[in-house]
Design a protein around this motif. Structure first.
Motif, PDB file in Angstrom:
ATOM      1  N   ASP A  35      58.342 -72.552   7.324  1.00  0.00           N
ATOM      2  CA  ASP A  35      57.144 -71.442   7.044  1.00  0.00           C
ATOM      3  C   ASP A  35      56.163 -71.758   8.672  1.00  0.00           C
ATOM      4  OD1 ASP A  35      54.566 -70.527   4.887  1.00  0.00           O
ATOM      5  OD2 ASP A  35      56.200 -69.509   5.715  1.00  0.00           O
ATOM      6  N   ARG A  73      40.815 -68.366  13.230  1.00  0.00           N
ATOM      7  CA  ARG A  73      40.464 -66.954  12.879  1.00  0.00           C
ATOM      8  C   ARG A  73      39.188 -66.431  13.487  1.00  0.00           C
ATOM      9  NH1 ARG A  73      41.192 -65.978   6.689  1.00  0.00           N
ATOM     10  NH2 ARG A  73      41.652 -64.018   7.422  1.00  0.00           N
ATOM     11  N   ALA A 104      46.496 -75.387   3.432  1.00  0.00           N
ATOM     12  CA  ALA A 104      45.373 -75.903   2.397  1.00  0.00           C
ATOM     13  C   ALA A 104      46.460 -76.415   1.209  1.00  0.00           C
ATOM     14  CB  ALA A 104      44.685 -74.834   2.193  1.00  0.00           C
ATOM     15  N   SER A 105      47.602 -75.542   0.991  1.00  0.00           N
ATOM     16  CA  SER A 105      48.299 -76.050  -0.431  1.00  0.00           C
ATOM     17  C   SER A 105      49.086 -77.245  -0.353  1.00  0.00           C
ATOM     18  CB  SER A 105      49.213 -74.776  -0.443  1.00  0.00           C
ATOM     19  OG  SER A 105      48.702 -73.672  -0.785  1.00  0.00           O
ATOM     20  N   ILE A 106      49.331 -77.659   0.939  1.00  0.00           N
ATOM     21  CA  ILE A 106      50.131 -79.044   1.271  1.00  0.00           C
ATOM     22  C   ILE A 106      48.923 -80.004   1.343  1.00  0.00           C
ATOM     23  CG2 ILE A 106      50.462 -78.926   3.609  1.00  0.00           C
ATOM     24  CD1 ILE A 106      53.357 -79.571   2.843  1.00  0.00           C
ATOM     25  N   PRO A 150      43.502 -74.260  -2.917  1.00  0.00           N
ATOM     26  CA  PRO A 150      44.727 -74.601  -3.574  1.00  0.00           C
ATOM     27  C   PRO A 150      44.466 -74.995  -4.850  1.00  0.00           C
ATOM     28  CG  PRO A 150      44.155 -76.498  -2.153  1.00  0.00           C
ATOM     29  CD  PRO A 150      43.018 -75.532  -1.748  1.00  0.00           C
ATOM     30  N   LYS A 152      47.063 -70.999   7.130  1.00  0.00           N
ATOM     31  CA  LYS A 152      45.830 -71.509   6.644  1.00  0.00           C
ATOM     32  C   LYS A 152      46.157 -71.825   5.132  1.00  0.00           C
ATOM     33  CE  LYS A 152      41.152 -70.658   5.360  1.00  0.00           C
ATOM     34  NZ  LYS A 152      40.824 -69.820   4.517  1.00  0.00           N
ATOM     35  N   GLY A 153      46.705 -70.839   4.525  1.00  0.00           N
ATOM     36  CA  GLY A 153      46.787 -70.912   3.264  1.00  0.00           C
ATOM     37  C   GLY A 153      47.911 -71.973   2.812  1.00  0.00           C
ATOM     38  N   SER A 154      49.176 -72.244   3.455  1.00  0.00           N
ATOM     39  CA  SER A 154      50.116 -73.187   3.458  1.00  0.00           C
ATOM     40  C   SER A 154      49.518 -74.465   3.587  1.00  0.00           C
ATOM     41  CB  SER A 154      51.164 -72.827   4.235  1.00  0.00           C
ATOM     42  OG  SER A 154      51.911 -71.546   4.049  1.00  0.00           O
ATOM     43  N   HIS A 174      45.996 -66.648   9.031  1.00  0.00           N
ATOM     44  CA  HIS A 174      45.587 -66.751   7.472  1.00  0.00           C
ATOM     45  C   HIS A 174      46.674 -67.261   6.522  1.00  0.00           C
ATOM     46  CE1 HIS A 174      43.936 -65.181   3.664  1.00  0.00           C
ATOM     47  NE2 HIS A 174      44.892 -64.775   3.487  1.00  0.00           N
ATOM     48  N   GLN A 175      47.974 -66.768   6.816  1.00  0.00           N
ATOM     49  CA  GLN A 175      48.874 -67.513   6.043  1.00  0.00           C
ATOM     50  C   GLN A 175      49.143 -68.792   6.257  1.00  0.00           C
ATOM     51  OE1 GLN A 175      52.765 -65.486   5.520  1.00  0.00           O
ATOM     52  NE2 GLN A 175      51.939 -63.823   6.727  1.00  0.00           N
ATOM     53  N   ASN A 196      53.104 -65.913  -0.874  1.00  0.00           N
ATOM     54  CA  ASN A 196      53.324 -67.112  -0.173  1.00  0.00           C
ATOM     55  C   ASN A 196      54.369 -67.895  -0.862  1.00  0.00           C
ATOM     56  OD1 ASN A 196      53.277 -69.858   0.727  1.00  0.00           O
ATOM     57  ND2 ASN A 196      51.512 -69.314   2.129  1.00  0.00           N
TER      58      ASN A 196
END
Lengths: 159, 152
Positions: free
Chosen positions: B52, B101, B86-88, A145, B82-84, B79-80, A39
């Motif tokens: 994204d 999901r 969460a990261s932001i 994260p 969700k990851g992004s 899933h992707q 990612n």
């Protein structure tokens, strides 16, 4: 599988060659960390977190690229002069193609690199997954994260 | 408006986003990473996220519109995202992904389609809020001020 273009523009190290360290020439003594994540946003984030903690960072977008950088690709001669100038590898677990777990196994299976601490990151808190990785030799498992406090913990693994 | 007032406006705005659950503490982590060596870090990350997300939402739309829906692919996209998210620190969007999901697992097409709609709405809301936030930050910096650190 796309192997090209793995480096983000903001990476602090050279992109064209395998990982090499200047420390043997008395230069940069910062720890060098290889961060692997499919990612782009996460790569950018972890890179900045590590840079802010006085680390040198190289990023890779998948396991194969990581192995290439480490000099561990199957078709590369195993040469002790290359590849092992990395102080830690941090990798995402869920990646298409080669998972972080598979990458971990390759690293731990290498005579040159098995002593390098490997940290696994995942967005999912799955105990069987965590145990599997720790049993395979991962030093630490971190939930995403990532935060600054996580990176502080990571730094302690190096010295 | 002077710098002090702008900074207060920013803090109030951030607090309201936190209260509404649109953002969580991870966003503050991002802001704390920004420094003189990388003064546009937050804007860069946010813009990356926008691109994204829009691609992923498009892919989801296409995948769900197929004759035979490939739920594995749908799940992978979610899933992707969700990851992004969460990261932001995009909390509500992340939560929408979590629900999504579950419906993928159940292969419940109708529920997935409803989730997609909700996802689009959450994304647009988030986008408009972040645009305002970045705008205010830009104004503060242009006026010679610094971005106040949020304590969570």
């Amino acid at each position: 599988m796309n192997l090209g273009g793995s480096f983000d523009g903001s990476s602090s190290s050279s992109c064209s060659s395998r990982l090499n360290s200047k420390s043997e020439h008395g230069g940069d003594s910062r720890p060098h960390i290889l961060a692997v994540d499919d990612n782009l946003l996460d790569r950018k984030l972890i890179e900045k977190l590590l840079l802010n903690s006085s680390c040198k960072v190289t990023t890779a977008e998948n396991g194969l690229r990581a192995l290439e950088l480490l000099g561990l690709r199957d078709d590369q001669p195993n040469c002790s002069a290359t590849g092992s100038k990395v102080n830690m590898i941090i990798t995402d677990y869920c990646m298409p193609g080669m998972t972080g777990y598979e990458l971990l196994k390759k690293i731990k299976g290498s005579s040159i690199l098995k002593e390098v601490p490997v940290v696994i990151m995942s967005s999912e808190n799955v105990p069987t997954r965590i145990n599997k990785c720790l049993e395979e030799g991962a030093q630490m498992f971190i939930l995403k994260p990532l935060k600054q406090s996580d990176v502080k913990k990571l730094r302690c693994l190096i010295y | 408006m002077d710098v002090g007032q702008m900074q207060k406006r920013l803090l109030d705005y951030m607090n309201s986003l936190l209260k509404e659950g649109i953002l969580d503490s991870q966003f503050a982590q991002l802001q704390q990473l920004q420094d003189e060596s990388n003064p546009d870090f937050v804007a860069e990350v946010v813009n990356l996220f926008f691109t994204d997300s829009e691609n992923l939402i498009n892919d989801l739309s296409n995948a769900l519109g197929q004759q035979n829906v490939d739920f594995k692919k749908v799940d992978s996209c979610v899933h992707q995202l969700k990851g992004s998210s969460a990261s932001i620190g995009a909390q509500r969007l992340k939560n929408t992904c979590i629900s999504f999901r579950k419906f993928c697992d159940e292969q419940n097409l109708q529920a997935c389609l409803m989730c997609l709609q909700e996802m689009q709405q959450e994304y647009l809301l988030l986008r408009s809020k972040l645009d305002v936030l970045l705008q205010v930050e830009k104004q503060i910096v242009a006026a010679g001020g610094s971005i106040p650190i949020m304590e969570f």
